[in-house]
Design a protein around this motif. Structure first.
Motif, short mmCIF file in Angstrom:
data_model
loop_
_atom_site.label_atom_id
_atom_site.label_comp_id
_atom_site.label_asym_id
_atom_site.label_seq_id
_atom_site.Cartn_x
_atom_site.Cartn_y
_atom_site.Cartn_z
N ASP A 135 3.95 7.71 -11.48
CA ASP A 135 4.04 6.44 -12.20
C ASP A 135 2.76 5.63 -12.13
O ASP A 135 2.61 4.63 -12.86
CB ASP A 135 5.21 5.62 -11.63
CG ASP A 135 6.55 6.27 -11.92
OD1 ASP A 135 6.87 6.44 -13.11
OD2 ASP A 135 7.27 6.62 -10.95
N GLN A 136 1.84 6.01 -11.27
CA GLN A 136 0.53 5.39 -11.17
C GLN A 136 -0.52 6.49 -11.08
O GLN A 136 -0.24 7.59 -10.58
CB GLN A 136 0.43 4.47 -9.94
CG GLN A 136 1.43 3.33 -9.90
CD GLN A 136 1.09 2.21 -10.86
OE1 GLN A 136 -0.06 2.09 -11.30
NE2 GLN A 136 2.08 1.39 -11.20
N LEU A 137 -1.73 6.20 -11.55
CA LEU A 137 -2.84 7.14 -11.45
C LEU A 137 -3.56 6.93 -10.13
O LEU A 137 -3.64 5.80 -9.63
CB LEU A 137 -3.81 6.95 -12.61
CG LEU A 137 -3.24 7.19 -14.02
CD1 LEU A 137 -4.33 6.91 -15.05
CD2 LEU A 137 -2.70 8.60 -14.16
N ARG A 138 -4.09 8.02 -9.58
CA ARG A 138 -4.89 7.89 -8.37
C ARG A 138 -6.32 7.55 -8.79
O ARG A 138 -6.94 8.27 -9.57
CB ARG A 138 -4.89 9.17 -7.56
CG ARG A 138 -5.64 9.02 -6.22
CD ARG A 138 -5.59 10.28 -5.39
NE ARG A 138 -4.23 10.64 -4.98
CZ ARG A 138 -3.55 10.01 -4.03
NH1 ARG A 138 -4.10 8.97 -3.40
NH2 ARG A 138 -2.35 10.41 -3.71
N PRO A 139 -6.86 6.44 -8.28
CA PRO A 139 -8.23 6.06 -8.66
C PRO A 139 -9.23 7.04 -8.08
O PRO A 139 -8.93 7.77 -7.12
CB PRO A 139 -8.38 4.66 -8.05
CG PRO A 139 -7.38 4.62 -6.93
CD PRO A 139 -6.23 5.48 -7.37
N GLN A 165 9.79 -1.06 -6.69
CA GLN A 165 10.03 -1.60 -8.03
C GLN A 165 8.80 -2.31 -8.57
O GLN A 165 8.50 -2.22 -9.77
CB GLN A 165 11.23 -2.54 -8.01
CG GLN A 165 12.55 -1.84 -7.75
CD GLN A 165 13.72 -2.81 -7.70
OE1 GLN A 165 13.55 -4.01 -7.47
NE2 GLN A 165 14.93 -2.28 -7.89
N SER A 166 8.09 -3.01 -7.70
CA SER A 166 6.90 -3.74 -8.15
C SER A 166 5.79 -2.80 -8.61
O SER A 166 4.88 -3.21 -9.33
CB SER A 166 6.38 -4.64 -7.03
OG SER A 166 5.79 -3.87 -5.98
N ARG A 167 5.85 -1.53 -8.20
CA ARG A 167 4.87 -0.53 -8.64
C ARG A 167 5.45 0.38 -9.73
O ARG A 167 4.90 1.42 -10.03
CB ARG A 167 4.41 0.32 -7.44
CG ARG A 167 3.59 -0.46 -6.41
CD ARG A 167 2.31 -1.02 -7.06
NE ARG A 167 1.46 -1.71 -6.09
CZ ARG A 167 1.53 -3.02 -5.81
NH1 ARG A 167 2.44 -3.77 -6.42
NH2 ARG A 167 0.72 -3.56 -4.94
N ASP A 168 6.55 -0.06 -10.31
CA ASP A 168 7.14 0.61 -11.48
C ASP A 168 7.53 2.06 -11.20
O ASP A 168 7.42 2.92 -12.08
CB ASP A 168 6.17 0.57 -12.67
CG ASP A 168 5.87 -0.86 -13.12
OD1 ASP A 168 6.80 -1.68 -13.09
OD2 ASP A 168 4.72 -1.13 -13.49
N VAL A 169 8.01 2.33 -9.99
CA VAL A 169 8.53 3.66 -9.71
C VAL A 169 9.77 3.89 -10.58
O VAL A 169 10.71 3.10 -10.55
CB VAL A 169 8.87 3.81 -8.21
CG1 VAL A 169 9.63 5.09 -7.95
CG2 VAL A 169 7.60 3.77 -7.38
N ASP A 191 0.83 -1.20 0.00
CA ASP A 191 0.00 0.00 0.00
C ASP A 191 0.87 1.26 0.00
O ASP A 191 0.57 2.23 -0.70
CB ASP A 191 -0.92 0.00 1.22
CG ASP A 191 -1.90 -1.16 1.22
OD1 ASP A 191 -2.25 -1.63 0.12
OD2 ASP A 191 -2.28 -1.61 2.32
N LEU A 192 1.93 1.23 0.79
CA LEU A 192 2.85 2.37 0.81
C LEU A 192 3.47 2.55 -0.58
O LEU A 192 3.58 3.67 -1.09
CB LEU A 192 3.93 2.15 1.86
CG LEU A 192 4.99 3.24 2.01
CD1 LEU A 192 5.51 3.29 3.43
CD2 LEU A 192 6.16 3.04 1.06
N ALA A 193 3.90 1.45 -1.19
CA ALA A 193 4.53 1.53 -2.50
C ALA A 193 3.57 2.08 -3.55
O ALA A 193 3.98 2.85 -4.43
CB ALA A 193 5.05 0.16 -2.92
N GLN A 194 2.31 1.70 -3.46
CA GLN A 194 1.32 2.20 -4.41
C GLN A 194 1.16 3.72 -4.27
O GLN A 194 1.11 4.45 -5.26
CB GLN A 194 -0.02 1.51 -4.20
CG GLN A 194 -1.16 2.01 -5.07
CD GLN A 194 -0.95 1.72 -6.55
OE1 GLN A 194 -0.12 0.90 -6.91
NE2 GLN A 194 -1.68 2.43 -7.41
N GLU A 195 1.10 4.20 -3.03
CA GLU A 195 0.98 5.64 -2.82
C GLU A 195 2.23 6.36 -3.30
O GLU A 195 2.16 7.46 -3.87
CB GLU A 195 0.73 5.93 -1.35
CG GLU A 195 0.58 7.42 -1.00
CD GLU A 195 -0.59 8.09 -1.73
OE1 GLU A 195 -0.51 9.31 -1.96
OE2 GLU A 195 -1.57 7.38 -2.07
#
Length: 449
Positions: free
Chosen positions: A227-231, A270-274, A216-220
């Motif tokens: 690198d990720q969109l906020r839903p 890395q798993s969240r493609d930062v 969850d931390l990595a996703q944020e």
């Protein structure tokens, strides 16, 4: 085959490997050619080391924190096996150096007891191969007992004339961190119980304490770097779209209480493609970081940046004195690994199991104490300490890492620089399919006009 023939065969084979690895790394890093510089050290540095004047029955104590579950201080157990390499090199040169290891149990009381035991055994000096409060307690006890003590992985508290550290100073490490973050204006700090770099301008902090899981931390973090969109928020109107942050972070600094926890954070990022640089001020150069990152299937990519004195295995590819010193050390690592009778510090496993991690820091600490005892012509700890205070060393004296000046408590003479992770197998250590592939390489020197 005789021992001498076997030694020469290994050295020749090692030299061929070094040449091949040098070409590969040069192509990979696109390193510019440096102009030849005068060098007072011989064109080759011998594997064997001599120590004329070293007293008989000379011994050095080593304090370790044993453990397999990420106990603080245990992250350098494998690195400390470099002490074995130093003892083997002196043995080849005809100087017997006995090493005695004591486990501090990860506590300050255990550290004090470990040093007292080494003193009772007649140690002429102590290498404290651990970190944290127990390292400081061990150093303080050695001071009280008059034992010269070197800390290759930690800073002592209020060191006296017989205490030295060979780690970078805080000022040097901070300067290297600033260099690594040069031009970065929106730095995101991701932390799991680690220290916060005091001089880094942090735009935002994410602590694992505020999340249920590390994923969850990595996703944020990935959202904050763009690198990720906020839903859409819960309860948002139907058809609401995911959004990208307006001013994404341009670098991530990662800090954790142990190298193992540090590796967990890095792998999660890395798993969240930062994709921005991931800068790790402390802990990334410990073998425990490399092994844990490998176990988690993390990647040793150039995106990972740490800070360290210029050295490590990659230094063996340099065409200078330090390169030759490191090359000789790595030849000795291969030689010791090939002898099943050479055991680790605790004498419960072959050295070969830890050959991938044995480092120059512990090796050079032993070299320094041996040189001081040889100069003093005595194993009396007080005389060894006095002699060491007058000495400085480089590759010509058998060091594998940067130069050391023991006229000051912070003996390291090299500046700290940004180093970049690479998964390239340099071929400089014994083949080991189970060993992680992670080497830290300084940035190429800028080309001269």
């Amino acid at each position: 085959m005789s021992s001498r023939s076997r030694l020469m065969t290994l050295i020749v084979a090692g030299a061929a490997v070094v040449v091949a690895a040098a070409l590969a790394l040069t192509l990979t890093l696109n390193r510019p050619k440096d102009a030849p510089r005068p060098d007072p050290v011989a064109a080759t540095v011998p594997v064997e080391l001599k120590a004329e004047g070293l007293p008989k029955n000379f011994s050095i104590g080593v304090v370790l924190t044993l453990g397999q579950s990420g106990e603080p201080g245990s992250e350098f157990n494998r690195a400390a096996q470099g002490a074995i390499v130093a003892a083997q090199r002196f043995a080849q040169g005809g100087a017997a150096v006995a090493l005695s290891a004591q486990n501090d149990g990860g506590t300050e009381d255990g550290a004090r007891a470990a040093v007292r035991a080494l003193a009772e055994q007649g140690a002429s000096g102590v290498v404290v191969a651990t970190t944290g409060p127990q390292a400081r307690a061990a150093a303080k006890t050695a001071e009280e007992l008059g034992l010269p003590v070197i800390l290759p992985y930690a800073q002592p508290s209020d060191p006296v004339q017989t205490t030295w550290t060979t780690v970078p100073s805080g000022v040097s490490a901070e300067a290297a961190l600033q260099t690594a973050l040069n031009g970065k204006n929106r730095v995101l700090l991701v932390v799991d119980g680690g220290e916060i770099p005091p001089s880094v301008g942090i735009a935002q902090t994410l602590s694992l304490d505020g999340f249920e899981q590390v994923t969850d931390l990595a996703q944020e973090a990935a959202i904050q770097t763009g690198d990720q969109l906020r839903p859409p928020a819960e309860g948002a109107p139907a058809g609401a779209e995911s959004t990208r942050v307006a001013e994404p972070a341009d670098a991530v600094v990662v800090s954790a209480a142990t190298p193992q926890r540090l590796a967990r954070l890095v792998q999660a990022l890395q798993s969240r493609d930062v994709s921005v640089p991931v800068v790790i001020p402390v802990g990334a150069t410990a073998p425990a970081f490399a092994s844990t990152l490998s176990e988690l299937d993390g990647a040793a990519s150039g995106q990972l940046v740490s800070v360290a004195p210029a050295g490590g295995d990659a230094a063996a590819l340099q065409q200078d004195a330090q390169g030759r010193g490191m090359s000789a050390f790595l030849s000795a690592v291969r030689l010791a690994s090939g002898d099943p009778e050479v055991k680790n510090l605790t004498d419960d496993a072959p050295f070969s199991a830890d050959a991938w991690a044995a480092d120059s820091g512990s090796h050079d600490a032993v070299v320094a104490l041996v040189r001081a005892a040889a100069l003093a012509g005595s194993g009396d700890p007080s005389k060894v300490g006095v002699a060491l205070r007058t000495m400085s060393f480089g590759p010509g004296e058998g060091l594998a890492g940067p130069g050391l000046d023991f006229s000051r408590s912070g003996a390291l003479t090299a500046e700290t620089v940004p180093v970049y992770a690479s998964s390239q197998d340099l071929g400089l250590r014994p083949p080991d399919e189970d060993a992680p592939r992670l080497v830290w390489v300084p940035a190429p020197a800028p080309a001269t006009p």
